[in-house]
Structure formats: C-alpha cells, structure tokens
Design an enzyme around this catalytic site. Structure first.
Site, PDB file in Angstrom:
ATOM      1  N   PHE A 142       0.864  -1.181   0.000  1.00 11.67           N
ATOM      2  CA  PHE A 142       0.000   0.000   0.000  1.00 11.67           C
ATOM      3  C   PHE A 142       0.900   1.230   0.000  1.00 11.67           C
ATOM      4  CE2 PHE A 142      -2.343   3.565   1.607  1.00 11.67           C
ATOM      5  CZ  PHE A 142      -3.549   3.460   0.944  1.00 11.67           C
ATOM      6  N   ASP A 227       9.423   3.078   1.719  1.00  9.68           N
ATOM      7  CA  ASP A 227       8.239   3.883   2.042  1.00  9.68           C
ATOM      8  C   ASP A 227       8.058   3.847   3.559  1.00  9.68           C
ATOM      9  OD1 ASP A 227       5.742   4.914   2.550  1.00  9.68           O
ATOM     10  OD2 ASP A 227       4.753   3.912   0.870  1.00  9.68           O
ATOM     11  N   LYS A 256       2.887  11.892   6.793  1.00  9.21           N
ATOM     12  CA  LYS A 256       2.027  11.699   7.956  1.00  9.21           C
ATOM     13  C   LYS A 256       2.540  12.448   9.183  1.00  9.21           C
ATOM     14  CE  LYS A 256      -0.050   7.353   6.364  1.00  9.21           C
ATOM     15  NZ  LYS A 256      -1.345   7.903   6.001  1.00  9.21           N
TER      16      LYS A 256
END
Length: 403
Positions: A142, A227, A256
């Site tokens: 993801f 990531d 984030k």
C-alpha cells in the site's frame, strides 16, 4: 441548536462520496492520546490517523508554531524562496543523513515523486533504454491511492474499475529476498517497499530480509526506496524503521507524522545521485515546501526527538504487545508488531474484525480493522503505561466476551 450525531452521519451519507466506511463516532476534540465525540464521550485513539498523529492530538508546541507562522506567511510557491524551507532541510538532513530533499504534501505525492526521479536516474545514470525502466514492488503493498500507485497494487478493491494502468512494475512476494533477486533485470531501476506492511495487517518480514535486500540492490545497481510514511518518525521505536536492521535506503519517503497531524507535509529523502537528476521545470508542487508546512514540520520533528517519543514508542510498545499477548481468547490467532505499530489477528471463524472494533468503541477505544480479520493498534507515541493498562482491560473484555 446542537446537532445530534446521526444528523452528521446522515449529511455525510447524503452528500459525500461513499469511499470510506468509518466507525460511526462523530469526533469534535482531541488532546494527547484522547479523542472526544460531540456528546462529550472520551476515547483512547488507537489509530493516530494512520500514524499521522504520532506526537498526540493538538500538541501545543506544533500548534503554536503553526499559529505563529500563519500570522506571518503561509504560501509563496516555489517561484520564490522562503525563510522556513532551508531550516527544514537542515533539520531533516541532520536527523536522517539525507543529502537531498524534495518537499511535497501527501504521502502519495512523495511516492509518485520517487517513481519519477528513480526512473529518470535509471535513464540518465544507469543507462536503461528510454521507457524501459522497471521498478519492483511487493504483493499486498500500500503506497497510496493515485492512479499510478493503484496500478501496481495487488488489492482488487484498489484496482478494479480504474484501469488502464501504466506499465513498468513487477510484483514479488514481501519478505522473500530470493524472489526479489530473481526478478531483477538490466532494466530494473528501483525496489519500492514498506519496512512493515501496514495496510496489509502489520506484516513484518523475516529477520535479515532488509540486510539481504540492501546487499542485492547494491550489487545490481538498483535504488532501494523505503516507504516509511507510516513506519517512519518513531512509530516502530526508531526514528526510521530501517534502523532495526542497520541499513540505509537510497531513497526514503516520509509524511504523515512529519506534521504531527496539523497539515499535509511529506518529503522524499535521497542521496545526491537520485534527486540530483531533477532540473527546473521537470517536477514541482504549488504547496510543496510552503513556509507554513515547513514551520509545522520543524516543530513536529523537534517535539518528536526532544520529548523522547521515539524511545517511548519502543518501551511502551513492548509493554503493550506483551499485555495483548497475555489475553486468553480463542478468537486471537496472533499478536504482532514493532514499537507502537501493533496488530491482533483473529481466527477467521471468530468473525470479522470490524465487529470487534465496534465493540471496542463501546468500551472507549477507537481502533480500526484491516483486511477483514486484523485489528490495527497504533496510538500516538505519547501513550503512557497507565493508558496501556486501561486499554488492556478493555481489549481483554471485548476479545474474551466475543470469542
């Protein structure tokens, strides 16, 4: 006239696209690890906005930095310079060892930026024939929701109905270094991978996997792109999850928690070689690197380090994981995680994890189901031992009552 929770829910259902299925709680306030709904009920946040709120809700230092900067200068575009961008570069370089930095807004933008830069590096530096560059990814990945990213997803829900997709990606099993090595061709320019697969259910690769991957990438002149948008910035008990195996990626993606939940901020951290291929006009973002974002990010990094949140994630994460492992419930298949990135996987016959999350909401805990049978647990990194004890009583109650 005050609105009832069902009024908000009905308006969302009527006017909003139905691309989410949220837990039916309407939140209006947050502080630290706690959230409050419109009726004043308190909940322990065990999601932290998918790890965007590592520093806790409405951290006063980050808030003050945002308010101060918002009163001075918010946006200039990158057509001009501002006095917050260079200091953010310096802070990130000092913390991570990055040689070049590209500021963006969302995590997906950081991923797309890395794909572009690594492809260009492949053509200009590695000598791959034009339009033949390949990037290897892992199944169950993801990396975001843009068209380019969902094109190499293996999740049918993410892909179906959105094609055609761009070529140039190969998929290998996560955690299998031999399969990764076998997939490399002369046209392979990068390997894009999460240190821990978050959306897939907090899947942790075998010990030594990333050390081996690093060796393979170096031997084959392949760019290792990690990531760390969810795993980075303290979530796993280290600043970056790569530190658990003592490696360094060529390109690292953060987002984030880079803003502590106040503002969309992301960044591509790179060696000089990869980001060095980008020239003026070839890539950009109107809001990327804006002074408001930079001031917020600088404060978010400051409190993360100076207030010991990374170390707390390691210690309290172990305590939380141990407590969850002690729960005696036939519903539990496995408890796993690293730092405060935890998961309780349920046996399929125990029923879907969504029902357990609904029950936890009734006990004052907000957690999120993922992949049908897994409860994801990722609270802000300011969680205390007393908070964990309070939470464990409620997890025990729900997991044993519903087994």
């Amino acid at each position: 006239m005050s609105r009832m929770p069902e009024d908000y829910i009905a308006a969302e259902h009527l006017l909003g696209a139905h691309n989410y299925k949220p837990i039916d709680v309407v939140l209006s306030r947050g502080e630290g690890v706690w959230l409050y709904d419109v009726d004043g009920n308190r909940y322990l946040d065990c999601l932290a906005a998918y790890s965007a709120v590592n520093q806790g809700h409405c951290h006063p230092v980050i808030r003050d930095a945002m308010v101060a900067q918002a009163s001075k200068l918010t946006l200039t575009s990158r057509a001009f310079r501002n006095d917050q961008l260079a200091p953010l570069y310096e802070d990130l370089a000092r913390l991570t060892g990055a040689h070049k930095i590209l500021p963006m807004n969302s995590g997906a933008e950081a991923v797309e930026s890395a794909v572009k830069a690594v492809r260009k590096w492949g053509y200009e530096v590695k000598g791959v024939p034009e339009n033949k560059a390949e990037i290897i990814v892992c199944d169950n990945n993801f990396h975001g929701r843009t068209l380019g990213i969902v094109g190499f997803s293996t999740d049918p829900a993410a892909r179906t109905g959105f094609g055609p997709f761009a070529p140039g990606f190969r998929v290998v099993p996560f955690g299998d270094a031999e399969a990764f090595e076998a997939a490399i061709t002369p046209n392979t320019v990068g390997f894009l991978v999460e240190p821990i697969q978050g959306e897939a259910g907090i899947l942790i690769p075998p010990a030594g996997y990333f050390a081996k991957v690093r060796e393979i990438c170096t031997a084959n002149n392949v760019t290792l792109i990690l990531d760390e948008i969810q795993t980075g910035l303290g979530r796993t008990g280290k600043l970056l999850a790569e530190e658990h195996e003592g490696i360094e990626a060529d390109v690292t993606l953060v987002g984030k928690a880079l803003s502590g939940g106040f503002y969309p901020v992301s960044a591509v951290l790179s060696n000089s070689e990869v980001l060095g291929v980008l020239q003026p006009g070839e890539h950009g973002s109107t809001f990327g690197g804006n002074p408001l974002a930079c001031a917020v990010a600088r404060a978010a990094l400051k409190v993360l380090v100076e207030e010991g949140m990374i170390e707390n994630a390691a210690v309290i994460g172990d305590y939380f994981k141990d407590g969850l492992s002690r729960i005696r419930s036939n519903a539990i298949r496995e408890v796993r995680g690293r730092g405060l990135m935890l998961a309780v996987e349920l046996h399929p016959e125990a029923g879907g994890a969504r029902a357990y999350c609904e029950a936890l909401r009734g006990e004052g805990i907000l957690a999120k189901d993922t992949h049908d049978h897994t409860i994801r647990i990722a609270p802000p990194l300011v969680l205390t031992r007393n908070d964990v004890d309070w939470a464990l009583e409620r997890f025990d109650k729900v997991l044993t009552r519903m087994q």
